[in-house]
Design a protein around this motif. Structure first.
Motif, PDB file in Angstrom:
ATOM      1  N   ASN A 110       0.828  -1.211   0.000  1.00 23.43           N
ATOM      2  CA  ASN A 110       0.000   0.000   0.000  1.00 23.43           C
ATOM      3  C   ASN A 110       0.863   1.263   0.000  1.00 23.43           C
ATOM      4  OD1 ASN A 110       1.007  -0.024   2.547  1.00 23.43           O
ATOM      5  ND2 ASN A 110      -0.946   0.054   3.599  1.00 23.43           N
ATOM      6  N   HIS A 111       2.048   1.167  -0.561  1.00 24.56           N
ATOM      7  CA  HIS A 111       2.965   2.302  -0.598  1.00 24.56           C
ATOM      8  C   HIS A 111       3.708   2.295  -1.915  1.00 24.56           C
ATOM      9  CE1 HIS A 111       6.387  -0.422   0.177  1.00 24.56           C
ATOM     10  NE2 HIS A 111       5.523  -1.058   0.956  1.00 24.56           N
ATOM     11  N   ASP A 112       4.321   3.431  -2.224  1.00 22.70           N
ATOM     12  CA  ASP A 112       5.095   3.550  -3.455  1.00 22.70           C
ATOM     13  C   ASP A 112       6.369   2.733  -3.349  1.00 22.70           C
ATOM     14  OD1 ASP A 112       3.254   5.294  -4.566  1.00 22.70           O
ATOM     15  OD2 ASP A 112       4.279   7.069  -3.785  1.00 22.70           O
ATOM     16  N   LEU A 113       6.792   2.179  -4.481  1.00 23.03           N
ATOM     17  CA  LEU A 113       8.044   1.441  -4.541  1.00 23.03           C
ATOM     18  C   LEU A 113       9.162   2.384  -4.971  1.00 23.03           C
ATOM     19  CD1 LEU A 113       6.724  -1.787  -6.284  1.00 23.03           C
ATOM     20  CD2 LEU A 113       7.166  -1.427  -3.862  1.00 23.03           C
ATOM     21  N   VAL A 114      10.371   2.020  -4.634  1.00 27.17           N
ATOM     22  CA  VAL A 114      11.541   2.829  -4.951  1.00 27.17           C
ATOM     23  C   VAL A 114      12.062   2.425  -6.326  1.00 27.17           C
ATOM     24  CG1 VAL A 114      13.911   3.322  -4.209  1.00 27.17           C
ATOM     25  CG2 VAL A 114      12.117   3.040  -2.521  1.00 27.17           C
ATOM     26  N   SER A 115      12.602   3.372  -7.064  1.00 24.51           N
ATOM     27  CA  SER A 115      13.140   3.074  -8.387  1.00 24.51           C
ATOM     28  C   SER A 115      14.385   2.202  -8.255  1.00 24.51           C
ATOM     29  CB  SER A 115      13.488   4.366  -9.129  1.00 24.51           C
ATOM     30  OG  SER A 115      14.592   4.983  -8.502  1.00 24.51           O
ATOM     31  N   PRO A 116      14.700   1.417  -9.280  1.00 25.41           N
ATOM     32  CA  PRO A 116      15.892   0.560  -9.224  1.00 25.41           C
ATOM     33  C   PRO A 116      17.186   1.338  -8.991  1.00 25.41           C
ATOM     34  CG  PRO A 116      14.507  -0.070 -11.071  1.00 25.41           C
ATOM     35  CD  PRO A 116      13.925   1.189 -10.491  1.00 25.41           C
ATOM     36  N   GLU A 117      17.237   2.597  -9.452  1.00 23.08           N
ATOM     37  CA  GLU A 117      18.446   3.405  -9.260  1.00 23.08           C
ATOM     38  C   GLU A 117      18.666   3.759  -7.794  1.00 23.08           C
ATOM     39  OE1 GLU A 117      15.927   4.653 -11.487  1.00 23.08           O
ATOM     40  OE2 GLU A 117      16.817   3.412 -13.046  1.00 23.08           O
ATOM     41  N   CYS A 118      17.603   3.792  -6.995  1.00 20.40           N
ATOM     42  CA  CYS A 118      17.712   4.180  -5.577  1.00 20.40           C
ATOM     43  C   CYS A 118      17.545   2.996  -4.627  1.00 20.40           C
ATOM     44  CB  CYS A 118      16.656   5.232  -5.252  1.00 20.40           C
ATOM     45  SG  CYS A 118      16.872   6.762  -6.164  1.00 20.40           S
ATOM     46  N   ALA A 119      17.312   1.811  -5.153  1.00 18.39           N
ATOM     47  CA  ALA A 119      17.035   0.647  -4.305  1.00 18.39           C
ATOM     48  C   ALA A 119      18.205   0.301  -3.386  1.00 18.39           C
ATOM     49  CB  ALA A 119      16.668  -0.563  -5.169  1.00 18.39           C
ATOM     50  N   HIS A 120      19.422   0.613  -3.793  1.00 15.63           N
ATOM     51  CA  HIS A 120      20.588   0.292  -2.959  1.00 15.63           C
ATOM     52  C   HIS A 120      20.611   1.098  -1.663  1.00 15.63           C
ATOM     53  CE1 HIS A 120      21.953   3.878  -5.099  1.00 15.63           C
ATOM     54  NE2 HIS A 120      22.819   4.059  -4.110  1.00 15.63           N
ATOM     55  N   MET A 121      19.786   2.133  -1.555  1.00 13.17           N
ATOM     56  CA  MET A 121      19.749   2.950  -0.337  1.00 13.17           C
ATOM     57  C   MET A 121      18.696   2.475   0.670  1.00 13.17           C
ATOM     58  SD  MET A 121      20.550   6.773  -1.759  1.00 13.17           S
ATOM     59  CE  MET A 121      19.170   6.913  -2.864  1.00 13.17           C
ATOM     60  N   LEU A 122      17.912   1.479   0.315  1.00 13.84           N
ATOM     61  CA  LEU A 122      16.917   0.938   1.244  1.00 13.84           C
ATOM     62  C   LEU A 122      17.630   0.256   2.413  1.00 13.84           C
ATOM     63  CD1 LEU A 122      14.488  -0.606  -1.374  1.00 13.84           C
ATOM     64  CD2 LEU A 122      13.990   1.331   0.133  1.00 13.84           C
ATOM     65  N   PRO A 123      17.049   0.303   3.612  1.00 20.77           N
ATOM     66  CA  PRO A 123      17.736  -0.258   4.789  1.00 20.77           C
ATOM     67  C   PRO A 123      18.231  -1.695   4.630  1.00 20.77           C
ATOM     68  CG  PRO A 123      15.846   1.004   5.492  1.00 20.77           C
ATOM     69  CD  PRO A 123      15.799   0.963   3.988  1.00 20.77           C
ATOM     70  N   SER A 124      17.419  -2.588   4.086  1.00 22.65           N
ATOM     71  CA  SER A 124      17.863  -3.983   3.981  1.00 22.65           C
ATOM     72  C   SER A 124      18.830  -4.208   2.826  1.00 22.65           C
ATOM     73  CB  SER A 124      16.667  -4.927   3.835  1.00 22.65           C
ATOM     74  OG  SER A 124      16.018  -4.736   2.593  1.00 22.65           O
ATOM     75  N   GLN A 125      18.976  -3.225   1.951  1.00 18.82           N
ATOM     76  CA  GLN A 125      19.857  -3.372   0.791  1.00 18.82           C
ATOM     77  C   GLN A 125      21.254  -2.805   1.023  1.00 18.82           C
ATOM     78  OE1 GLN A 125      18.744  -5.113  -1.838  1.00 18.82           O
ATOM     79  NE2 GLN A 125      16.814  -5.347  -0.748  1.00 18.82           N
ATOM     80  N   ARG A 126      21.438  -2.080   2.114  1.00 19.82           N
ATOM     81  CA  ARG A 126      22.737  -1.465   2.396  1.00 19.82           C
ATOM     82  C   ARG A 126      23.721  -2.528   2.843  1.00 19.82           C
ATOM     83  NH1 ARG A 126      20.168   3.027   6.216  1.00 19.82           N
ATOM     84  NH2 ARG A 126      18.730   3.872   4.691  1.00 19.82           N
ATOM     85  N   LYS A 127      24.779  -2.686   2.091  1.00 19.41           N
ATOM     86  CA  LYS A 127      25.775  -3.717   2.390  1.00 19.41           C
ATOM     87  C   LYS A 127      27.167  -3.139   2.209  1.00 19.41           C
ATOM     88  CE  LYS A 127      22.842  -7.316   2.464  1.00 19.41           C
ATOM     89  NZ  LYS A 127      21.704  -6.741   3.101  1.00 19.41           N
ATOM     90  N   ILE A 128      28.097  -3.588   3.056  1.00 17.32           N
ATOM     91  CA  ILE A 128      29.501  -3.270   2.844  1.00 17.32           C
ATOM     92  C   ILE A 128      30.270  -4.588   2.858  1.00 17.32           C
ATOM     93  CG2 ILE A 128      29.369  -0.953   3.844  1.00 17.32           C
ATOM     94  CD1 ILE A 128      30.746  -2.061   6.328  1.00 17.32           C
ATOM     95  N   SER A 129      31.342  -4.623   2.114  1.00 21.42           N
ATOM     96  CA  SER A 129      32.145  -5.844   2.029  1.00 21.42           C
ATOM     97  C   SER A 129      33.037  -5.968   3.259  1.00 21.42           C
ATOM     98  CB  SER A 129      33.008  -5.818   0.767  1.00 21.42           C
ATOM     99  OG  SER A 129      33.993  -4.811   0.895  1.00 21.42           O
ATOM    100  N   THR A 130      33.648  -7.115   3.416  1.00 16.29           N
ATOM    101  CA  THR A 130      34.585  -7.339   4.523  1.00 16.29           C
ATOM    102  C   THR A 130      35.756  -6.374   4.430  1.00 16.29           C
ATOM    103  OG1 THR A 130      33.964  -9.667   4.494  1.00 16.29           O
ATOM    104  CG2 THR A 130      35.946  -9.095   5.703  1.00 16.29           C
TER     105      THR A 130
END
Length: 169
Positions: A112-132
């Motif tokens: 029931n909410h707007d989705l984020v564009s693929p260009e900004c999806a990396h900024m979503l909380p569960s998508q934020r990742k850093i390597s070792t």
């Protein structure tokens, strides 16, 4: 927003599909959420009382439910923005005792909410990742007195190919 690739069978959760490990379930649904444009979070789980092994897990959209009333300080000046909308998107898995694999028993796509564009999806909380390697670099920077924000700025400049030291070639 309609995001249907040619073969959407491989990346979209399906009722009855099996996954070997709990972390694999999370990774699969997180990848799906990232492709669709929403963030996920772990909700509840049930463990076996005797073996302490996970029996079932519910993964939900991070906008699921509503925030409870904050009773800490009614005079707080800077309240956090409300980000929950009661979204119903979820993935529920149960452990099959025979195969020892997790089986998708419920998958709901209703949002029931707007989705984020693929260009900004990396900024979503569960998508934020850093390597070792990046984590080690952050630790080293902290040891040398750099604040976290400064460390991320340094890493960002390095990734973009910017001149970190500000020197001219």
């Amino acid at each position: 927003m309609d995001m249907k690739p040619e073969n959407d069978c491989a990346w979209k959760p399906k009722h009855g599909m099996t996954v070997d490990f709990e972390q694999s379930v999370y990774d699969f649904y997180n990848t799906y959420g990232g492709r669709m444009g929403f963030s996920i979070r772990k909700d509840y789980y049930t463990k076996n009382k005797f073996t302490n092994q996970l029996i079932c897990r519910l993964l939900v959209c991070n906008k699921e439910g509503f925030r409870k009333v904050d009773k800490r300080d009614p005079l707080a000046k800077n309240h956090r923005a409300e980000n929950r909308t009661g979204c119903e998107a979820q993935l529920y898995v149960k452990l099959d005792e025979g195969t020892r694999k997790f089986v998708v028993t419920d998958f709901t796509e209703k949002r029931n909410h707007d989705l984020v564009s693929p260009e900004c999806a990396h900024m979503l909380p569960s998508q934020r990742k850093i390597s070792t390697t990046q984590a080690i670099e952050l630790d080293l920077a902290a040891q040398y007195g750099l604040r976290l924000g400064q460390s991320f700025e340094l890493m960002g400049r390095k990734l973009v190919g910017g001149n970190v030291l500000g020197l001219q070639n």
